[in-house]
Motif scaffolding. Structure first.
Motif, PDB file in Angstrom:
ATOM      1  N   ASP A   1       0.815  -1.216   0.000  1.00  0.00           N
ATOM      2  CA  ASP A   1       0.000   0.000   0.000  1.00  0.00           C
ATOM      3  C   ASP A   1       0.853   1.272   0.000  1.00  0.00           C
ATOM      4  O   ASP A   1       0.395   2.325  -0.425  1.00  0.00           O
ATOM      5  CB  ASP A   1      -0.965   0.021   1.197  1.00  0.00           C
ATOM      6  CG  ASP A   1      -2.302  -0.651   0.848  1.00  0.00           C
ATOM      7  OD1 ASP A   1      -2.475  -1.041  -0.319  1.00  0.00           O
ATOM      8  OD2 ASP A   1      -3.158  -0.776   1.745  1.00  0.00           O
ATOM      9  N   GLN A   2       2.094   1.176   0.506  1.00  0.00           N
ATOM     10  CA  GLN A   2       2.958   2.353   0.463  1.00  0.00           C
ATOM     11  C   GLN A   2       3.296   2.705  -0.992  1.00  0.00           C
ATOM     12  O   GLN A   2       3.265   3.864  -1.389  1.00  0.00           O
ATOM     13  CB  GLN A   2       4.238   2.105   1.268  1.00  0.00           C
ATOM     14  CG  GLN A   2       5.216   3.259   1.237  1.00  0.00           C
ATOM     15  CD  GLN A   2       5.029   4.289   2.337  1.00  0.00           C
ATOM     16  OE1 GLN A   2       5.977   4.827   2.856  1.00  0.00           O
ATOM     17  NE2 GLN A   2       3.814   4.560   2.708  1.00  0.00           N
TER      18      GLN A   2
ATOM     19  N   ARG B   1       1.395   1.870  -3.483  1.00  0.00           N
ATOM     20  CA  ARG B   1       0.135   2.303  -4.086  1.00  0.00           C
ATOM     21  C   ARG B   1      -0.159   3.757  -3.740  1.00  0.00           C
ATOM     22  O   ARG B   1      -0.610   4.525  -4.577  1.00  0.00           O
ATOM     23  CB  ARG B   1      -1.020   1.423  -3.601  1.00  0.00           C
ATOM     24  CG  ARG B   1      -0.916   0.001  -4.105  1.00  0.00           C
ATOM     25  CD  ARG B   1      -2.207  -0.758  -3.858  1.00  0.00           C
ATOM     26  NE  ARG B   1      -2.051  -2.158  -4.222  1.00  0.00           N
ATOM     27  CZ  ARG B   1      -2.057  -3.156  -3.355  1.00  0.00           C
ATOM     28  NH1 ARG B   1      -2.244  -2.912  -2.059  1.00  0.00           N
ATOM     29  NH2 ARG B   1      -1.899  -4.393  -3.766  1.00  0.00           N
ATOM     30  N   ALA B   2       0.098   4.124  -2.473  1.00  0.00           N
ATOM     31  CA  ALA B   2      -0.167   5.496  -2.042  1.00  0.00           C
ATOM     32  C   ALA B   2       0.644   6.464  -2.890  1.00  0.00           C
ATOM     33  O   ALA B   2       0.145   7.509  -3.319  1.00  0.00           O
ATOM     34  CB  ALA B   2       0.165   5.666  -0.565  1.00  0.00           C
ATOM     35  N   ALA B   3       1.889   6.119  -3.143  1.00  0.00           N
ATOM     36  CA  ALA B   3       2.744   7.006  -3.924  1.00  0.00           C
ATOM     37  C   ALA B   3       2.274   7.072  -5.376  1.00  0.00           C
ATOM     38  O   ALA B   3       2.161   8.154  -5.950  1.00  0.00           O
ATOM     39  CB  ALA B   3       4.188   6.536  -3.843  1.00  0.00           C
ATOM     40  N   TYR B   4       1.981   5.893  -5.952  1.00  0.00           N
ATOM     41  CA  TYR B   4       1.493   5.890  -7.336  1.00  0.00           C
ATOM     42  C   TYR B   4       0.157   6.616  -7.445  1.00  0.00           C
ATOM     43  O   TYR B   4      -0.103   7.319  -8.412  1.00  0.00           O
ATOM     44  CB  TYR B   4       1.345   4.458  -7.851  1.00  0.00           C
ATOM     45  CG  TYR B   4       2.628   3.877  -8.383  1.00  0.00           C
ATOM     46  CD1 TYR B   4       3.203   4.374  -9.549  1.00  0.00           C
ATOM     47  CD2 TYR B   4       3.277   2.836  -7.725  1.00  0.00           C
ATOM     48  CE1 TYR B   4       4.384   3.850 -10.046  1.00  0.00           C
ATOM     49  CE2 TYR B   4       4.463   2.304  -8.212  1.00  0.00           C
ATOM     50  CZ  TYR B   4       5.010   2.818  -9.373  1.00  0.00           C
ATOM     51  OH  TYR B   4       6.176   2.297  -9.863  1.00  0.00           O
ATOM     52  N   ALA B   5      -0.699   6.443  -6.437  1.00  0.00           N
ATOM     53  CA  ALA B   5      -2.038   7.039  -6.479  1.00  0.00           C
ATOM     54  C   ALA B   5      -1.971   8.560  -6.538  1.00  0.00           C
ATOM     55  O   ALA B   5      -2.893   9.207  -7.020  1.00  0.00           O
ATOM     56  CB  ALA B   5      -2.860   6.596  -5.272  1.00  0.00           C
ATOM     57  N   SER B   6      -0.864   9.132  -6.058  1.00  0.00           N
ATOM     58  CA  SER B   6      -0.777  10.594  -6.062  1.00  0.00           C
ATOM     59  C   SER B   6      -0.386  11.119  -7.441  1.00  0.00           C
ATOM     60  O   SER B   6      -0.256  12.324  -7.627  1.00  0.00           O
ATOM     61  CB  SER B   6       0.227  11.066  -5.016  1.00  0.00           C
ATOM     62  OG  SER B   6       1.534  10.751  -5.433  1.00  0.00           O
ATOM     63  N   GLY B   7      -0.165  10.225  -8.392  1.00  0.00           N
ATOM     64  CA  GLY B   7       0.104  10.664  -9.756  1.00  0.00           C
ATOM     65  C   GLY B   7       1.583  10.678 -10.116  1.00  0.00           C
ATOM     66  O   GLY B   7       1.941  11.079 -11.213  1.00  0.00           O
ATOM     67  N   MET B   8       2.444  10.243  -9.191  1.00  0.00           N
ATOM     68  CA  MET B   8       3.869  10.242  -9.492  1.00  0.00           C
ATOM     69  C   MET B   8       4.208   9.139 -10.494  1.00  0.00           C
ATOM     70  O   MET B   8       3.551   8.102 -10.540  1.00  0.00           O
ATOM     71  CB  MET B   8       4.685  10.047  -8.207  1.00  0.00           C
ATOM     72  CG  MET B   8       4.700  11.291  -7.332  1.00  0.00           C
ATOM     73  SD  MET B   8       5.940  11.212  -6.040  1.00  0.00           S
ATOM     74  CE  MET B   8       5.066  10.266  -4.816  1.00  0.00           C
ATOM     75  N   THR B   9       5.275   9.358 -11.265  1.00  0.00           N
ATOM     76  CA  THR B   9       5.741   8.333 -12.196  1.00  0.00           C
ATOM     77  C   THR B   9       6.540   7.297 -11.413  1.00  0.00           C
ATOM     78  O   THR B   9       6.927   7.536 -10.263  1.00  0.00           O
ATOM     79  CB  THR B   9       6.671   8.940 -13.257  1.00  0.00           C
ATOM     80  OG1 THR B   9       7.805   9.508 -12.583  1.00  0.00           O
ATOM     81  CG2 THR B   9       5.980  10.021 -14.060  1.00  0.00           C
ATOM     82  N   GLY B  10       6.813   6.157 -12.054  1.00  0.00           N
ATOM     83  CA  GLY B  10       7.571   5.100 -11.389  1.00  0.00           C
ATOM     84  C   GLY B  10       8.894   5.619 -10.852  1.00  0.00           C
ATOM     85  O   GLY B  10       9.283   5.328  -9.731  1.00  0.00           O
TER      86      GLY B  10
ATOM     87  N   GLN C   1       9.710   8.691 -10.017  1.00  0.00           N
ATOM     88  CA  GLN C   1       9.477   9.580  -8.867  1.00  0.00           C
ATOM     89  C   GLN C   1       9.118   8.794  -7.614  1.00  0.00           C
ATOM     90  O   GLN C   1       9.575   9.129  -6.519  1.00  0.00           O
ATOM     91  CB  GLN C   1       8.346  10.570  -9.189  1.00  0.00           C
ATOM     92  CG  GLN C   1       8.747  11.645 -10.168  1.00  0.00           C
ATOM     93  CD  GLN C   1       7.576  12.538 -10.543  1.00  0.00           C
ATOM     94  OE1 GLN C   1       6.447  12.067 -10.714  1.00  0.00           O
ATOM     95  NE2 GLN C   1       7.832  13.824 -10.675  1.00  0.00           N
TER      96      GLN C   1
ATOM     97  N   TYR D   1      11.604   9.449  -4.540  1.00  0.00           N
ATOM     98  CA  TYR D   1      11.204  10.260  -3.384  1.00  0.00           C
ATOM     99  C   TYR D   1      10.631   9.454  -2.233  1.00  0.00           C
ATOM    100  O   TYR D   1      10.689   9.889  -1.093  1.00  0.00           O
ATOM    101  CB  TYR D   1      10.178  11.324  -3.808  1.00  0.00           C
ATOM    102  CG  TYR D   1      10.736  12.293  -4.814  1.00  0.00           C
ATOM    103  CD1 TYR D   1      11.758  13.168  -4.470  1.00  0.00           C
ATOM    104  CD2 TYR D   1      10.257  12.311  -6.124  1.00  0.00           C
ATOM    105  CE1 TYR D   1      12.287  14.034  -5.395  1.00  0.00           C
ATOM    106  CE2 TYR D   1      10.790  13.189  -7.057  1.00  0.00           C
ATOM    107  CZ  TYR D   1      11.806  14.046  -6.686  1.00  0.00           C
ATOM    108  OH  TYR D   1      12.344  14.902  -7.597  1.00  0.00           O
ATOM    109  N   VAL D   2      10.031   8.310  -2.534  1.00  0.00           N
ATOM    110  CA  VAL D   2       9.318   7.584  -1.476  1.00  0.00           C
ATOM    111  C   VAL D   2      10.015   6.271  -1.110  1.00  0.00           C
ATOM    112  O   VAL D   2      10.376   6.054   0.044  1.00  0.00           O
ATOM    113  CB  VAL D   2       7.848   7.313  -1.885  1.00  0.00           C
ATOM    114  CG1 VAL D   2       7.144   6.513  -0.806  1.00  0.00           C
ATOM    115  CG2 VAL D   2       7.132   8.633  -2.142  1.00  0.00           C
TER     116      VAL D   2
END
Lengths: 242, 242
Positions: free
Chosen positions: A135-136, A138-147, A149, A153-154
């Protein structure tokens, strides 16, 4: 000083020409293992990340690398890169290698140690990445970041912190394994100690000195990594109970 | 706003997670999805923003097809906020950095602007004083409110909630539900997977009951609780309503 009819002569550690040899050996050990570590870290990251990708063939390639390099003896791999690998090259490249790379043994050592350690680093990277809950990601991808990014960043800043202690261990292993490079003729500190013994019969002193050198450098690395761990500690998360 | 048509999802050949699910969610509606664990609720939610690659059917969000290869999925996800059961805040970043990361990296906002917006959102969820704190220093309820603020910072058209209160202590559930109720009243389009039947009854425009990857029954709050049509729904309600 004399015990068991052995007369110590510690001066073999510094008197000419042995002192110079020893220093050169130490320096070689240092840059050999550092260069190998750079190879191991770069390659290990790539292979480790490959091992958790959704694409099956990428995962397979990463897995194959790890299995081959982790499950054959390092000594055999060392011999492979030094004795066998050049034979696989076309005739003219082989000749070029022997003509232009006089210290091929050294580079074979870097390559072998780097490639072998990479397989171990890859496993630590994989474990680190898998320890982050799905889910971590997913949370990052869900915010619209590219792979890129998401990892930049995360995932990486967090995963690297988790990986720091096991990677310290791998670095120490890499550093100590560099001694095996003597078997293909690299004049690193272990080989130097042995070499001085062949002239002076004072191997007890030289191997003790070599051991002390390994120990001191390893302790320095451990200290440095502990400091780094402390610096990058996440508030409320890591280093609890210290 | 969200058109789900005949969506099927397999995790592997043997395991079908969603079975021809169809559902339409209109702008400004709050839809609650409930059902026993393993019924495909979370999977369905993740299909909406393309975190799950479903094999059959189509989902259109604001007219844009999620699985169409021509769709810029990152851009689409930026319009859809998502909140997770275990918060999934980025542990190595402060609350402020958590909220401003995507606006700065995805929307390319200036730091000052992103931080101003973040402060306003923290005010709104009632914890402006936590801006400089790290996630591990917060209570569960506070973490989830930060997660909601983080999602809202992207000014999404839709909010997805995946069991947002399931990991919270009872006394913290209300503070999170209050924020969600406020959002629903302001006309946010929301899809909420939850077992909070009080929230479902009072806030949801529609309740979707799922079991074994299928939509068994949908209805308005009152119909759903007072006149469940299916035996499976009745069993479920009997078990969770005291």
């Amino acid at each position: 000083m004399e015990i068991f009819h052995y007369t110590f002569d510690w001066s073999v550690l510094w008197r000419s020409p042995y002192g110079g040899m020893l220093v050169k050996g130490i320096v070689t050990t240092l840059h050999l293992s550092l260069l190998a570590w750079v190879v191991a870290l770069t390659l290990g990251m790539v292979v480790g990340v490959a091992r958790v990708q959704p694409l099956r063939w990428v995962r397979f390639a990463g897995g194959a690398y790890v299995q081959v390099f982790r499950n054959t003896p390092f000594l055999v791999q060392l011999f492979f890169w030094y004795f066998a690998a050049p034979l696989l090259l076309p005739k003219q490249d082989q000749q070029w290698l022997y003509d232009n790379v006089p210290d091929y043994a050294y580079w074979a050592g870097v390559l072998a140690l780097g490639a072998y350690t990479a397989s171990r680093v890859a496993e630590q990277v994989r474990a680190g990445l898998l320890s982050i809950p799905p889910d971590q990601y997913r949370a990052a991808y869900a915010s619209g970041m590219t792979g890129f990014q998401v990892y930049r960043y995360v995932i990486a800043p967090f995963a690297l912190r988790i990986m720091l202690p096991p990677l310290t261990t791998e670095f120490l292993t890499c550093f100590k394994n560099s001694a095996l490079a003597m078997t293909i003729g690299v004049m690193e500190v272990t080989h130097t100690a042995y070499y001085i013994d062949s002239f002076t019969w004072h191997g007890l002193e030289t191997t003790s000195a070599a051991s002390a050198v390994y120990l001191c450098i390893a302790l320095c690395i451990i200290g440095l990594m502990a400091l780094t761990e402390k610096r990058v500690r996440i508030v409320g998360m890591m280093g609890r109970g210290r | 706003m969200i058109d789900i048509a005949e969506v099927s999802l397999w995790y592997d050949r043997a395991h079908k997670a969603l079975d021809r699910v169809s559902e339409t969610i209109r702008r400004g509606q709050t839809v609650v999805i409930c059902g026993p664990s393993g019924s495909g609720k979370s999977s369905l939610l993740r299909c909406i923003n393309g975190l799950e690659a479903f094999q059959e059917g189509t989902i259109r969000v604001d007219g844009v097809s999620v699985r169409d290869p021509r769709t810029d999925i990152h851009r689409l996800r930026a319009e859809i906020g998502m909140v997770f059961q275990h918060f999934e805040l980025y542990p190595h970043m402060t609350v402020m950095q958590n909220i401003t990361l995507a606006p700065m990296r995805v929307r390319k906002k200036a730091r000052a602007e992103a931080e101003q917006k973040a402060m306003a959102l923290l005010e709104r969820v009632g914890i402006p004083e936590k801006a400089a704190r790290y996630p591990e220093e917060l209570s569960g309820g506070q973490k989830q409110r930060v997660a909601i603020a983080r999602a809202l910072a992207m000014e999404p058209k839709i909010m997805l909630f995946d069991e947002p209160t399931s990991a919270l202590d009872p006394e913290m559930i209300k503070e999170v539900l209050d924020v969600m109720t406020g959002l629903a009243q302001e006309g946010m389009t929301m899809v909420v997977v939850t077992h909070e039947m009080g929230f479902a009854r009072t806030v949801a425009d529609r309740i979707v009951f799922m079991s074994e990857g299928r939509v068994v029954e949908t209805g308005t709050g009152r119909d759903f609780f007072e006149r469940p049509q299916h035996e499976r729904t009745r069993q479920f309600l009997d078990r969770i309503l005291l």
